[in-house]
Design a protein around this motif. Structure first.
Motif, mmCIF file in Angstrom:
data_model
loop_
_atom_site.group_PDB
_atom_site.id
_atom_site.type_symbol
_atom_site.label_atom_id
_atom_site.label_comp_id
_atom_site.label_asym_id
_atom_site.label_seq_id
_atom_site.Cartn_x
_atom_site.Cartn_y
_atom_site.Cartn_z
ATOM 1 N N ILE A 26 -39.854 77.763 66.272
ATOM 2 C CA ILE A 26 -39.539 76.835 65.234
ATOM 3 C C ILE A 26 -39.824 75.635 66.207
ATOM 4 O O ILE A 26 -40.234 74.504 65.381
ATOM 5 N N MET A 27 -39.649 75.110 67.353
ATOM 6 C CA MET A 27 -39.823 74.140 68.053
ATOM 7 C C MET A 27 -41.502 73.659 67.609
ATOM 8 O O MET A 27 -41.673 72.350 67.571
ATOM 9 N N PRO A 28 -42.392 74.325 67.900
ATOM 10 C CA PRO A 28 -43.591 73.790 67.774
ATOM 11 C C PRO A 28 -44.121 73.371 66.297
ATOM 12 O O PRO A 28 -44.602 72.508 66.245
ATOM 13 N N LEU A 29 -43.217 74.177 65.420
ATOM 14 C CA LEU A 29 -43.439 73.666 63.981
ATOM 15 C C LEU A 29 -42.822 72.197 63.809
ATOM 16 O O LEU A 29 -43.359 71.700 62.929
ATOM 17 N N LEU A 30 -41.308 72.155 64.136
ATOM 18 C CA LEU A 30 -40.823 70.872 64.016
ATOM 19 C C LEU A 30 -41.685 69.647 64.832
ATOM 20 O O LEU A 30 -41.703 68.542 64.121
ATOM 21 N N PHE A 31 -42.060 69.813 65.829
ATOM 22 C CA PHE A 31 -42.907 68.997 66.780
ATOM 23 C C PHE A 31 -44.035 68.615 65.920
ATOM 24 O O PHE A 31 -44.817 67.526 65.907
ATOM 25 N N ALA A 32 -44.878 69.598 65.403
ATOM 26 C CA ALA A 32 -45.914 69.324 64.655
ATOM 27 C C ALA A 32 -45.667 68.478 63.415
ATOM 28 O O ALA A 32 -46.527 67.794 62.909
ATOM 29 N N MET A 33 -44.508 68.777 62.684
ATOM 30 C CA MET A 33 -44.220 68.024 61.441
ATOM 31 C C MET A 33 -44.072 66.524 62.058
ATOM 32 O O MET A 33 -44.431 65.777 61.119
#
Length: 373
Positions: free
Chosen positions: A31-38
């Protein structure tokens, strides 16, 4: 019958919340890489749109160019921070020796003033200040490295970021299909609101960091602290980690002031002025710049920081406010959830005023009525 059916429904709802929280905790690496990518996508999108509209670039090339540009700037910034922190750690021996001397002088002064034997405190093995400092100064770099763990996976974040930017219209159509009961204009309005709140928050945060960095640097220059520009703006960058980052940012120049200045009052001056700047930032600068754009009350902000820190650590604290602000927009525009959006927002002045004035007016009116009669 209604009461009996309500209890199982509430129990199922509680179990669903527990399952969601547990899943979010377990799936942190995903989840964290997805959130930071967003979040990075919100920052990079204006650059990509500039390449597409002004330079007439193909979308795939515009996406790649914008990602390379932003990540190059970020890599240069982190390299400068790492080199400066490494120099600070390499000077740890000199700093620890100087601070140990100050500590021993302080103990001696207290012992003489109160007629207390201090030889056991200075020479004993219970508390060796020099050894304590020497062993912990090297952990500064480790802490900074761990606090930037969201950038540790240098493969996944750029890949996710690329697809978020390149497939943005594809994901918009996906949102249309998910919310088929809503009109496309409503979905577009929701997407636009979430994007604007993220963009305004990030833009406001950058402005706040710039202002705080300038104030910190001026303070350190006036006090004559070494590497004033680095420590000033490094403390400002650490505003990304709410509350904790400010403490770490003030601690480093305080140690340098203790180790390089003849008077201990320089260290107290650094802590005092940094505390004053933090007070101004939290109560005047940030509310003035970002408060009107991210309308969320302080209680919910602090609660979200604590909750996300318990869930995802320091990385969770960084994404807590943007995610909470987006949830508020969703609640405000979802039937049945308006109350949650209301409690997350800023209360109106009428709900914060005391009823004492109103009671005083009623009391005066009654007294006037009695005096007339």
């Amino acid at each position: 019958m209604t009461f009996k059916t309500t209890i199982p429904n509430r129990a199922l709802g509680l179990l669903a919340i527990i399952a969601i929280v547990f899943s979010l905790y377990v799936l942190k690496p995903l989840i964290m890489p997805l959130l930071f990518a967003m979040i990075l996508g919100v920052m990079i999108f204006p650059v990509q749109r500039f390449f597409e509209r002004r330079w007439r670039c193909n979308r795939i090339f515009a996406t790649i160019f914008s990602i390379i540009l932003i990540f190059s700037i970020t890599a240069i910034l982190f390299s400068i921070i790492f080199v400066q922190l490494q120099g600070f750690v390499n000077s740890g021996e000199n700093y620890s020796t100087r601070i140990s001397e100050l500590y021993e002088n302080l103990i001696t002064y207290i012992g003489d003033a109160f007629n207390i034997s201090n030889s056991s405190v200075i020479n004993g093995n219970e508390l060796n200040m020099k050894k304590l400092l020497r062993g912990n100064l090297g952990k500064v770099t480790v802490f900074v490295t761990e606090s930037g763990s969201f950038m540790s996976d240098l493969v996944l974040v750029p890949i996710y970021l690329f697809f978020f930017l390149y497939y943005r219209r594809f994901f918009r159509v996906f949102a249309y299909k998910v919310f088929k009961s809503k009109s496309q204009s409503f979905v577009n309005m929701m997407i636009r609101k979430i994007y604007n709140v993220q963009k305004n928050y990030l833009a406001g945060l950058l402005k706040v960091m710039l202002i705080v960095g300038v104030l910190n640097t001026i303070t350190l220059l006036v006090l004559g602290i070494e590497n004033a520009f680095f420590f000033g703006f490094f403390a400002a960058i650490l505003l990304l980690i709410p509350y904790i980052g400010v403490i770490i940012g003030a601690l480093l120049p305080t140690v340098v002031a203790l180790a390089t200045k003849d008077s201990i009052w320089y260290a107290f001056a650094v802590m005092g002025v940094f505390g004053l700047i933090q007070f101004l930032e939290g109560n005047f600068i940030t509310p003035k710049i970002t408060g009107s754009k991210v309308s969320m009350n302080s209680f919910v902000a602090i609660l979200s920081l604590i909750a996300f820190a318990m869930l995802w650590g320091i990385s969770g604290m960084i994404v807590a406010l943007p995610i909470t602000a987006s949830l508020k927009i969703i609640f405000d525009n979802t039937p049945g959830y308006e109350a949650y959006g209301f409690v997350m927002g800023e209360p109106v002045d009428a709900l914060l005023q005391s009823k004492a004035k109103q009671r005083l007016k009623v009391w005066k009116a009654l007294r006037q009525k009695k005096s007339v009669t």
